[in-house]
Each structure stands twice: as structure tokens, then as C-alpha cells.
Scaffold this motif. Structure first.
Motif, PDB file in Angstrom:
ATOM      1  N   PHE A 141      -5.261  70.798  13.868  1.00 58.29           N
ATOM      2  CA  PHE A 141      -5.708  72.021  13.276  1.00 58.29           C
ATOM      3  C   PHE A 141      -5.381  71.980  11.766  1.00 58.29           C
ATOM      4  CE2 PHE A 141      -6.857  72.860  17.636  1.00 58.29           C
ATOM      5  CZ  PHE A 141      -8.126  73.162  17.423  1.00 58.29           C
ATOM      6  N   ALA A 142      -3.981  72.129  11.433  1.00 58.11           N
ATOM      7  CA  ALA A 142      -3.527  72.237  10.356  1.00 58.11           C
ATOM      8  C   ALA A 142      -3.400  71.015   9.404  1.00 58.11           C
ATOM      9  CB  ALA A 142      -2.098  72.671  10.291  1.00 58.11           C
ATOM     10  N   LEU A 143      -2.905  69.673  10.148  1.00 54.62           N
ATOM     11  CA  LEU A 143      -2.892  68.473   9.547  1.00 54.62           C
ATOM     12  C   LEU A 143      -4.422  67.696   9.493  1.00 54.62           C
ATOM     13  CD1 LEU A 143       0.301  67.017  10.286  1.00 54.62           C
ATOM     14  CD2 LEU A 143      -0.080  68.204   8.178  1.00 54.62           C
ATOM     15  N   ASP A 144      -5.146  68.174  10.690  1.00 56.58           N
ATOM     16  CA  ASP A 144      -6.470  67.413  11.026  1.00 56.58           C
ATOM     17  C   ASP A 144      -6.406  65.950  11.150  1.00 56.58           C
ATOM     18  OD1 ASP A 144      -9.104  68.372  11.457  1.00 56.58           O
ATOM     19  OD2 ASP A 144      -9.890  68.267   9.257  1.00 56.58           O
ATOM     20  N   GLN A 145      -5.436  65.604  12.004  1.00 57.08           N
ATOM     21  CA  GLN A 145      -4.984  64.049  12.191  1.00 57.08           C
ATOM     22  C   GLN A 145      -6.020  63.813  13.418  1.00 57.08           C
ATOM     23  OE1 GLN A 145      -0.729  63.667  12.936  1.00 57.08           O
ATOM     24  NE2 GLN A 145      -0.301  63.715  11.065  1.00 57.08           N
ATOM     25  N   PRO A 146      -6.693  62.603  13.023  1.00 54.69           N
ATOM     26  CA  PRO A 146      -7.838  62.238  13.826  1.00 54.69           C
ATOM     27  C   PRO A 146      -7.587  61.894  15.414  1.00 54.69           C
ATOM     28  CG  PRO A 146      -7.424  60.382  12.445  1.00 54.69           C
ATOM     29  CD  PRO A 146      -6.505  61.545  12.119  1.00 54.69           C
ATOM     30  N   ASP A 147      -6.529  61.458  15.786  1.00 51.16           N
ATOM     31  CA  ASP A 147      -6.284  60.785  16.990  1.00 51.16           C
ATOM     32  C   ASP A 147      -5.492  61.619  18.049  1.00 51.16           C
ATOM     33  OD1 ASP A 147      -7.462  58.963  18.766  1.00 51.16           O
ATOM     34  OD2 ASP A 147      -5.863  57.530  18.461  1.00 51.16           O
ATOM     35  N   VAL A 148      -5.340  62.694  18.266  1.00 52.98           N
ATOM     36  CA  VAL A 148      -4.414  63.452  18.873  1.00 52.98           C
ATOM     37  C   VAL A 148      -5.223  63.873  20.197  1.00 52.98           C
ATOM     38  CG1 VAL A 148      -2.960  65.396  19.002  1.00 52.98           C
ATOM     39  CG2 VAL A 148      -3.158  64.279  16.847  1.00 52.98           C
ATOM     40  N   PHE A 149      -4.554  63.847  21.371  1.00 49.84           N
ATOM     41  CA  PHE A 149      -5.219  64.227  22.486  1.00 49.84           C
ATOM     42  C   PHE A 149      -4.128  65.126  23.416  1.00 49.84           C
ATOM     43  CE2 PHE A 149      -5.975  63.401  27.311  1.00 49.84           C
ATOM     44  CZ  PHE A 149      -7.273  64.084  27.498  1.00 49.84           C
ATOM     45  N   PRO A 150      -4.553  66.234  23.675  1.00 49.39           N
ATOM     46  CA  PRO A 150      -3.372  67.404  24.059  1.00 49.39           C
ATOM     47  C   PRO A 150      -3.804  67.566  25.462  1.00 49.39           C
ATOM     48  CG  PRO A 150      -5.290  68.764  23.164  1.00 49.39           C
ATOM     49  CD  PRO A 150      -5.503  66.976  22.771  1.00 49.39           C
ATOM     50  N   GLU A 151      -3.398  66.504  26.217  1.00 53.74           N
ATOM     51  CA  GLU A 151      -3.770  66.274  27.728  1.00 53.74           C
ATOM     52  C   GLU A 151      -2.977  67.535  28.480  1.00 53.74           C
ATOM     53  OE1 GLU A 151       0.383  64.749  27.431  1.00 53.74           O
ATOM     54  OE2 GLU A 151      -1.680  64.155  26.425  1.00 53.74           O
ATOM     55  N   GLY A 152      -1.863  68.293  27.990  1.00 54.68           N
ATOM     56  CA  GLY A 152      -1.421  69.397  28.870  1.00 54.68           C
ATOM     57  C   GLY A 152      -2.032  70.535  28.502  1.00 54.68           C
TER      58      GLY A 152
END
Length: 205
Positions: A141-152
Motif C-alpha cells: 500500500f505505501a510503496l505500491d510494490q507490484p509483486d507481494v503476496f501476503p499468504e498469511g
């Protein structure tokens, strides 16, 4: 760029294609102020989006006139001040730890936005109360990085259980989710935001 990402996700995954078709457009959310984003992430932990928004408003009211929680001002507040705004004693300690980290100039956007996902997480998790989930929320959200997956994340788990009819639990569920998400690379952040939107409980940032 956004249209390329949507095309990729829609072609890679028919379930996502349907969520995107039915959903609302998702706007970029990058912000320079990682300190403020971290405070909000801690306030939002383990409570509903609606409750988080209400509590954050009360927290801002502690910092007249503009509602900005300068690190020194956060450190000066008592547990009672914060509890009156709906912040538990435990979370009050976490907010102070973030304020102290910021006061020591450890939340520089230009530096942190250049770090790898692992290094970013390692840096932030030095702060008491900040775990991998919080670091991922900041990246998304803050950095808007495109490829993060929060599986937890519980919302992501609930959405994928529902839409992909997953029966697994525990580690088997996380493994299955991660396998499904491989097809979304390099746009797993956007895919995750559509999953949250499908439940209408995007984390408050």
C-alpha cells in the motif's frame, strides 16, 4: 501499466478474471510517509476496517491542530491517553517503538523503497510489534510494490478458500495458495487487492 497487469491476471487465472470483471477499479496507493503508514497498520491489526478507521480518527484527534502524530508527540502520550482513543496497552507500546524508530531516522522512504522484499522486512521487523504481515502491507500500500503476496493474511485466505473452493488448512492451505499465486507473477499485489475487494474488507492503510 495497470491495463497490462489486468490483462495478464485475467488471462492467467479465470477466477481472478471474474473478480476483476465484477470489481471496481483499484487505484495506486503509494505514499511517501512510511512512518504514518506504519502507525496506521498497527492500529488496524486484528480489527475490522470500520473499527480501524474510527480508532484512527480518535488517534488523530490527540494531535491538534492538524492531526499529525509527530514522533516526539507520540512518545509523550501516556497509555491512558491512547487507551481513551481505543488503543490497547500492547499496541501503545508498538506505536511508541515506531515513533522511536522514526525519530532515529530509520524510516527514510528513498532508502527503504530501494530494498529487496526480504531486506525491507528484516529492517522493519527490528521494531517491536512489526511482523512480516505489517511489512507486506507497507510494501503493497505505501510503496505500491507490484509483486507481494501476503499468504498469511486472513482476508486473503478467506477469499481464496471461497473463490477457489480450497479445503486445505494450515500449512497445506498456505502451500496451495502460493502455488495458485505463482500464475499471477509479477502482479501478485494487484491480484491480492482484488481478492480483498471481493470480501469488501481491504486492510485500512
Amino acid at each position: 501499466m495497470a491495463s497490462d497487469a489486468l490483462t495478464h491476471l485475467s488471462q492467467a487465472d479465470p477466477v481472478l478474471a471474474e473478480l476483476i470483471r465484477r470489481g471496481r477499479p483499484i487505484q495506486p496507493s503509494a505514499q511517501e510517509d512510511l512512518y504514518l503508514a506504519l502507525l496506521r497498520a498497527i492500529v488496524s491489526q486484528q480489527i475490522s476496517t470500520k473499527a480501524a478507521t474510527a480508532i484512527w480518527r480518535k488517534v488523530q484527534a490527540l494531535f491538534p491542530p492538524d492531526g499529525y502524530p509527530e514522533p516526539a508527540a507520540v512518545l509523550a502520550l501516556s497509555d491512558e491517553d491512547l487507551r481513551a482513543a481505543g488503543i490497547s496497552r500492547q499496541k501503545a507500546g508498538y506505536l511508541r517503538a515506531i515513533a522511536d524508530f522514526a525519530r532515529r531516522d530509520q524510516l527514510d522512504h528513498a532508502h527503504l523503497s530501494q530494498l529487496s522484499a526480504d531486506d525491507f522486512t528484516l529492517h522493519l521487523t527490528q521494531i517491536k510489534g512489526v511482523g512480516r504481515w505489517t511489512a507486506q502491507m507497507l510494501q503493497m500500500f505505501a510503496l505500491d510494490q507490484p509483486d507481494v503476496f501476503p499468504e498469511g493474511d486472513l482476508g486473503i485466505q478467506n477469499a481464496m478458500r471461497r473463490h477457489y473452493r480450497l479445503e486445505e488448512t494450515g500449512r497445506a492451505l498456505l502451500r496451495r495458495m502460493t502455488e495458485i499465486a505463482e500464475a499471477w507473477r509479477p502482479h501478485r499485489t494487484l491480484a491480492s487487492k482484488y481478492l480483498w475487494q471481493s470480501l469488501d474488507n481491504t486492510p485500512a492503510q
